[in-house]
Each structure stands twice: as C-alpha cells, then as structure tokens.
Design a protein around this motif. Structure first.
Motif, mmCIF file in Angstrom:
data_model
loop_
_atom_site.group_PDB
_atom_site.id
_atom_site.type_symbol
_atom_site.label_atom_id
_atom_site.label_comp_id
_atom_site.label_asym_id
_atom_site.label_seq_id
_atom_site.Cartn_x
_atom_site.Cartn_y
_atom_site.Cartn_z
ATOM 1 N N UNK A 92 -58.948 -40.183 0.791
ATOM 2 C CA UNK A 92 -60.499 -39.710 0.685
ATOM 3 C C UNK A 92 -61.353 -40.717 0.651
ATOM 4 N N UNK A 104 -67.827 -34.830 2.093
ATOM 5 C CA UNK A 104 -68.129 -33.574 1.550
ATOM 6 C C UNK A 104 -69.527 -33.447 1.212
ATOM 7 N N UNK A 163 -61.946 -20.987 -10.403
ATOM 8 C CA UNK A 163 -62.794 -21.554 -9.450
ATOM 9 C C UNK A 163 -62.344 -22.766 -9.011
ATOM 10 N N UNK A 164 -62.635 -23.529 -7.763
ATOM 11 C CA UNK A 164 -62.504 -24.786 -7.646
ATOM 12 C C UNK A 164 -63.882 -25.453 -7.022
ATOM 13 N N UNK A 199 -65.564 -29.288 -5.521
ATOM 14 C CA UNK A 199 -65.458 -30.617 -4.874
ATOM 15 C C UNK A 199 -66.720 -31.370 -4.894
ATOM 16 N N UNK A 243 -63.445 -37.915 -2.717
ATOM 17 C CA UNK A 243 -63.574 -36.503 -3.218
ATOM 18 C C UNK A 243 -62.978 -36.244 -4.389
ATOM 19 N N UNK A 250 -61.987 -33.266 -7.105
ATOM 20 C CA UNK A 250 -61.482 -31.842 -7.121
ATOM 21 C C UNK A 250 -61.429 -31.304 -8.587
ATOM 22 N N UNK A 268 -60.399 -27.766 -10.733
ATOM 23 C CA UNK A 268 -60.041 -26.165 -10.660
ATOM 24 C C UNK A 268 -60.183 -25.930 -12.126
ATOM 25 N N UNK A 308 -58.059 -28.642 -14.119
ATOM 26 C CA UNK A 308 -57.324 -29.496 -13.364
ATOM 27 C C UNK A 308 -58.275 -30.472 -12.743
ATOM 28 N N UNK A 366 -58.495 -33.652 -9.994
ATOM 29 C CA UNK A 366 -57.895 -34.606 -9.220
ATOM 30 C C UNK A 366 -58.690 -35.622 -8.797
ATOM 31 N N UNK A 414 -56.009 -41.095 -7.269
ATOM 32 C CA UNK A 414 -54.814 -40.488 -7.411
ATOM 33 C C UNK A 414 -54.249 -40.307 -5.988
#
Lengths: 359, 303, 144
Positions: A211, A224, A292-293, A295, A302, A304, A306, A319, A321, A325
């Motif tokens: 990303x 994004x 919900x997620x 970004x 990006x 992310x 959750x 969560x 991200x 990573x």
C-alpha cells in the motif's frame, strides 16, 4: 562463498528494531529473511480493556510518526457504528493534521534515506525543514509528536489563527521547492544510487498487497484519499501521484510530489476553513452494538481499522492493520540479486515502521 | 655518519615525522569536521577534539574478540603506524632534516600502501562479516584509486628524470605538476575514505566496516595512522607547489595554504555528495582516473 | 453492485451479499481458498487484513477484509476445532496475517507454508489474546 549477513535488530541504518538476515554471495544478496516482533506492546488487547475516549489516546501510540491517523481512523470506525456526524470545521482540521503529519513523516523518511546513502548534508537540511513542520504541529495542537487532536465526532482543539500557520506553510513550501525536491530528483550521486535499484514489479506489489507510496511507485493506482474520500478530501480535490518505474527512485519521486500535494491541501484547507463547532455538543460514552471497518491514508499507506462494539463504553475488538505490516514482507521481493551496499536504502525506501508492524 | 642518524631520528619523530605529522593531521581532520559542520548548519568541534578522541581511546580497556590472535590484533596497527611514520620522514617538506636518496619515491609508495594492507588484513582477522565486507571493498578500492595516484607520480618522475622526492619539491610549477596535483586529489578522496568514496567504512551499510571489532589502544593507533596518512597525502600534493620559492618561510606558508585548500576542496566534495557503490567508484577511477593519468603523462612528455 | 463483486461471486460461489455502510459482507463456511486467491488476484483486490473474533464457544470468527479503491469486501468464516484451511498457501500477503493470528489466538492454519511465530515473545504461550489466557497472564503479572 555464500555467507549470511545479519542487518539488525539494532543497526545504524534502521530507525526501529527489526531483523533482516541476508544470504549473500560476495556483494550480491540472494535472499532475505525478515523478522519482526521486537517492539510488541499488545495495543489491540489493551484497547479492549479501556473505554473509547482512552482508546483514542492509546491508539495514537501505535506509531510515533503517524500517530494522528490512527486516532482519526479509529474515530471514523466508531463514528460509523454510533452514527455520529462530524462537523465541517472538524473535518477540515482533521485533514490539515493528516497532511501535516504526512509532510513530517515524508521529511523524516527523506532524511533517513539521505543518511543511509551517507549524504549527511542533505540529512541536516531536511531535518531543519522537518523542524518547521513540527513547529506548526505544535502551534496547532500544543504537541510535537502525539498530538491528541482527535475526539469522537470531532477534534479537541481549534485552529484559531490560520494566517500565521499559512505563513509558516509558505516557508516550508519554499524549502521543499528549493532544496529537497531538486536534490532528490537531480543530484547525480542520488540518481546513481536510486535508479533501477530495489525493483518491485506491479504483480509482486499486488501479491504482497503493498500500500501507499510503495504501491503507487509500482504503478498501482490506489490512494484512498481519491478513491474513497474521507475528512475533507472530497471538498478540497485531490490528485494522486502514480509512477510505474517500480524502483527506489520512483518511491523517492512519489513521496516528493506527495509532499507538494500535501502543502497544497494544507493551504487550501486553511484558506477555506468553514466556521462552526469543532465537535458535537453531546458525544455518547457508550456506543451501540455493531461492527465497522474504516480506512484512511497514513503517510506510509492505507491504515485499516475494524472495531466491534457490544453496546458498552469499551470496544469488544479493535483490529489495527498498519501499512508497514504489508509493506515490510515485500522487502524479500525487492532484494534478490541486489548489491549489499543498496540494502539500507532498499529497506528504507519502503519506510518501515516496526512499532506499527508489531503494535 | 653520526649526523645522519640524528637527522633521521629528528625526521622520524619531530619534523615531518610523528609529532608534527600527528599535529598537522589532527589539525586537518579538525578543519574537515568544523568546515562540514558549518556547511550543515552545525557548530562543530573545538580544534583540540581529534587529540581528545585519541586520548580517550588510549585510556579505554582493550577487548580482544574471541578467537583472534592477540599478537596479530596489536601488531597490525603498529606495523601500519611505523610504516606511515617512515613514509612521512621521506617527505621533503621545507626545513626537513630528512632522509633523501635516489629512489625514495618508490619506497614512499610502498610505505603508503602498508596501512591499507594492514587495514585489509585487520578486516579479515577480526572475524566479523561487516569487517570482511569492508576489507573486500577497501581492497577493490585500492586497485581503483592507485591508478591515478601512481600514474601521476610516475609521470612526474619521468618528466623530472628522477625518482627522488626532493626533485619534486624543487621542480617549477608547470601544467604537468598542476595536472598531477589534480590526479592526486582525485585519488585522495578515496584514500581518505570520504564521500563519495566512504565505501569501506560505510556506517549505515556495514557498521563502519573494517574497524568494527577494534577498540581501545589498537583503534587509537589506527586513528593516529589515519591522521598521519592525511598529513602525508595532503603534504604530497602540497610539495608540488613549493618549488619556485626560495625562502623557507615562504615555502612553509605555501605548503600550509595548499594543504588547507586541498582539505577544503575534499570536504566540499564530501558534503555535496552521497556515498557511491564500489562498482560506481571503480568505474569512476578506471574512466576518469585513466583520463587524468593519460593527460598527466602527455603533459609530462610533451609540454 | 460493483462488477468485481459479481465476478467474484461467480468465480468463488460466494452468495447472499449484505450491503452495509462500510462495504459488502459475506459469510461462508465452504469457500475454496485456491479459487478465492486466484479470483482476488485477477480482480486486483488486495487482502487488507484478517480479523479474529472470539465467539465465546471456543471457536473463532475470522474476517478476511479485501479492498480495491472504494470497494471493501469482508468474508466471514468460522473455525472448526480452532482450525482453518490456510489462504497463505495461495496468497503471499496472507502469510504474516495468519502467522500473527496463530500467535495471538492460537488458530491453526492448515497448509501454511511457513508457520513460525511472528510477533509472539518466547515467554508467553500462543493464544495470549484469548480472553481467558489474557486474564490469567494479567493476574500472574499482578501477583508478581
């Protein structure tokens, strides 16, 4: 005679601890093993033990450089579950913070990149400029690293004097145009060190799911801020920077041009700052059941989030991200057949952040 | 005969040998650091800093890495230091009581190579992969930069029909000497291991390379050797310009000024460039180095 | 609905999409990992990450999050005896995600090409993010 050369976990070229074990033949690297996990703090677990207000402060500590984007992305996810709308002025201030942070992160990266090829003068110039960006951040938020600007539904502090900040931004713009960008795009030794080095093909970039500037330098048209705008990017208009030469130089140029775009966004947002409140009057302490997620585009790519809520004031699961990573494993695809001398630069070109990766 | 011995010892220990060589080398190194610092917007160290660095290292406990022969560990820097002191004593600086004989240029070239050789061996014996990579790089770089270095010296020797350094110092300034000085300067960048040729001691790539396992007294000796090397190599360029002057003070002044100018030029180059890779450096020396050598030889023979 | 979702449903046999504010959600128990990996690669969908959720009955929900531009696609699968077929065998970007999940929740991924611990320190047991394990570890450290 093949031999194994360890880079790290502690190494002069690394900002943070992680380990690259290179299998070399002479000065040629044949393979690399990446190990992370040296700075794991279990932030995801800790977030499940605190309420939402304290969580926003906690997730800022995921990364020391892109701290603001973590808080704002977490807030975005929680706002989605809770149905909280963010006032216009807060959206703009979030954008300004996000872009200042990108500027500061890219400058930090550029400085370290220069240091990795032994260009100390450039390192000093860039850090001088970065200091100015941090001055702006301090003027706005009162802090230089973890800003504490994001609250649920808005921001914690207002920008009271956009004019003085505009003047400071102008100074940075001049520095970028006169020093950083010409040197990184024209200096002969830098071109000799970056061109055609550490190639990551578009296919590999997709396979590893990379990303951010790394992906955009490999021809993946993904930003994004343009494709799924959040905060005030829709109002301000945003142009992504995509190159397809796939090497370290492309990553340098993508970041350099992104800095110019960031400065433009900051100036635009400061000039058109809407009036109104900076956060809703009443923000709920408990968030209804749901998941919900969210970004958003951090400096490195990006981010992310959750978030799952169970109707209390504490999230059931968070969560995170982070961009590094997914970016760090792609080092393996870049190093094969490269010179050992290029390793610090290749690993720096993805801007690895180990605190992010390990969380 | 007695006189000759006294002169030789004076040359070895005082002028232009160990003492003045170290002081002059430290001064030049301090100037590089200060100058680069000012270019980069930093304050820079005080002038006695290189001496303190040396003194501090001497006071430290020496740790010999496991499995390394202690005799070898100490002998390498000592041999390097002694050879560079002898090389310095041969340098025909103004006012030198030194040793001078036909063919001393050849001896000087051999002695200059000794510390480099010791560096390479030190890199291999300390059993660190970083040091070994650094040693390989240094060995490769030696082959590269010696081309303009030896080319220039030999061309001058051919022109002056002499392998005696004193003849070099007495020769008038001509296009050939200036070209030779340029060729020597090009080689100097790699000999002093500054940017863009700071390849064998690249901190960010191989953790400072060759000397990574060295510490305490032996490292101090290596640092001292580096200071002496600096004064020797810079002095070698300087002596090409003192020929036309008769007064010893004038000679000294010119010697000093040229040395300072050379160091400043070196550091402007260093501050304005990134580190290259070994193959870049090799290519540079084997194209531009050859060009410079051919020019010097042509100028020496024709003009 | 996005073309990519329709194509993906055709190629992998996913069904019953649920549209929400933050993307499309699927639940599937039988999805073929190889088909999924091939299909997302063809459609240029990137695996963003996978989230592991404790269900409370000893099993775990794993959410695979795929993204492409504005499109966000989430696939929910449930473990069987804390085991799942590995996606990493077909999609390299899943490798670290599954290794990390194995560290944190002790979910076993069958067929993972490189199942070493990723972030777990040697002194803690696998699955230290599980509620029960985390609580006991915390008590232990408080007792010290």
């Amino acid at each position: 005679m093949p031999y194994k050369l360890p880079l790290g976990p502690l190494h002069p070229a690394f900002e943070e601890p992680y380990k690259l074990t290179l299998s070399c033949k002479g000065e040629i690297v044949e393979d690399a093993q990446v190990e992370v996990g040296f700075v794991m703090r279990s932030i995801e677990l800790l977030a499940q033990r605190r309420n939402y207000i304290r969580d926003l402060v906690l997730v800022e500590h995921v990364c020391g450089i892109c701290s603001n984007v973590h808080a704002s992305t977490m807030a975005m996810a929680v706002e989605k579950i809770g149905g909280i709308t963010v006032p216009d002025r807060a959206r703009y201030i979030r954008t300004i913070m996000g872009e200042l942070e990108r500027l500061h992160s890219h400058l930090l990266w550029a400085g370290i990149g220069a240091e990795d090829i032994g260009y100390h003068s450039m390192f000093m110039e860039i850090y001088f400029l970065r200091e100015r960006v941090m001055d702006i951040l301090e003027a706005i938020s009162g802090n230089r690293v973890n800003y504490g600007m994001i609250s649920l539904g808005g921001v914690t502090r207002d920008i009271t004097d956009p004019k003085s900040i505009l003047a400071m931004a102008e100074e940075i713009k001049k520095g970028l145009e006169k020093v950083v960008i010409p040197i990184f795009t024209q200096d002969k030794t830098i071109i000799a060190r970056t061109k055609g080095i550490g190639t990551l093909s578009k296919d590999d970039a997709l396979m590893y799911g990379t990303v951010g500037p790394l992906a955009r330098a490999s021809g993946i048209e993904e930003d994004i801020r343009e494709s799924f705008p959040y905060a005030a990017y829709d109002d301000l208009g945003f142009k992504k920077v995509v190159l397809d030469s796939c090497d370290v130089q492309a990553r340098v140029v993508v970041r350099a041009l992104e800095m110019m775009e960031s400065i433009r966004l900051i100036e635009e947002a400061l000039k058109n700052l809407p009036s109104g409140p900076i956060r809703p009057e009443q923000v709920p302490l408990t968030i209804p059941d749901g998941e919900a997620t969210a970004r958003s585009e951090a400096p490195r790519g990006e981010v992310f989030y959750y978030v799952k809520s169970n109707g209390t004031d504490t999230p059931a699961r968070v969560k995170i991200r982070t961009p590094s990573f997914v970016n760090i494993p792609s080092i393996r695809a870049m190093v094969k057949g490269q010179y050992l001398a290029d390793m610090p630069l290749i690993q720096a070109s993805i801007d690895p952040c180990c605190s992010c990766t390990d969380r | 005969m007695n006189n000759w011995w006294i002169n030789a010892i004076l040359a070895l220990l005082f002028w232009p040998g160990l003492l003045s060589g170290a002081l002059f080398g430290w001064f030049l190194l301090w100037m590089s650091r200060k100058f680069i610092a000012r270019l980069q917007g930093r304050q820079g160290p005080p002038f006695y800093q290189p001496f303190f660095d040396f003194w501090k290292l001497i006071g430290k406990k020496t740790i010999i890495p496991n499995g390394v022969n202690p005799v070898l560990f100490y002998a390498l820097p000592i041999i390097g230091l002694i050879s560079i002191i002898f090389a310095l004593a041969l340098l025909p600086v103004p006012g030198s009581s030194g040793i001078s004989f036909e063919g001393d240029l050849v001896l000087l070239i051999y002695l200059i190579e000794m510390p480099v050789l010791m560096d390479v061996i030190a890199g291999y014996v300390t059993r660190s992969v970083y040091a070994q990579v650094g040693a390989t790089r240094e060995a490769i770089l030696t082959i590269a930069y010696n081309l303009p270095f030896l080319g220039a010296l030999i061309a001058l020797a051919v022109r002056l029909h002499s392998f005696k350094l004193a003849t070099f110092a007495a020769a008038p300034i001509s296009i050939a000497t200036i070209l030779a000085a340029v060729a020597l300067f090009v080689a100097l960048l790699a000999q002093l291991k500054v940017n863009p040729f700071s390849i064998p001691n690249a901190e960010q790539e191989i953790v400072a390379g060759i000397h990574v396992e060295y510490n305490g007294l032996p490292l101090a000796l290596f640092e001292l050797t580096h200071a002496l090397e600096t004064s020797l190599l810079v002095g070698l360029i300087s002596i090409l310009f003192i020929g036309p002057f008769t007064s010893i003070w004038m000679k000294l002044l010119i010697f000093f000024v040229v040395a300072v100018v050379v160091i400043l030029l070196t550091n402007i180059t260093a501050a304005g460039t990134a580190r290259l890779k070994v193959q870049h450096a090799f290519k540079f020396y084997w194209t531009w180095g050859i060009a410079a050598t051919v020019l010097v030889v042509a100028a020496a023979l024709i003009l | 609905m996005d073309d990519r979702i329709i194509k993906l449903m055709e190629q992998t046999g996913l069904e019953k999409p649920e549209e929400r504010i933050d993307g499309i959600w699927f639940a599937s128990q039988t999805i073929d990992r190889q088909k999924l990996a091939d299909s997302v690669h063809k459609l240029e969908l990137r695996l963003s990450t996978a989230t592991c959720l404790e269900r409370g009955d000893g099993e775990f929900d794993v959410l695979y999050h795929f993204v492409h531009g504005s499109l966000a696609l989430n696939i929910r699968v449930t473990t069987k005896n804390q085991h799942l077929p590995s996606l990493a065998a077909f999609l390299p970007s899943a490798s670290w995600i599954e290794r990390e999940m194995n560290d944190l929740y002790a979910v076993e991924f069958d067929g993972h090409p490189d199942p070493r611990p990723l972030v777990r320190p040697a002194q803690v047991p696998a699955g230290f993010f599980r509620k029960s394990v985390a609580e006991s570890l915390l008590k232990e450290s408080e007792a010290k």
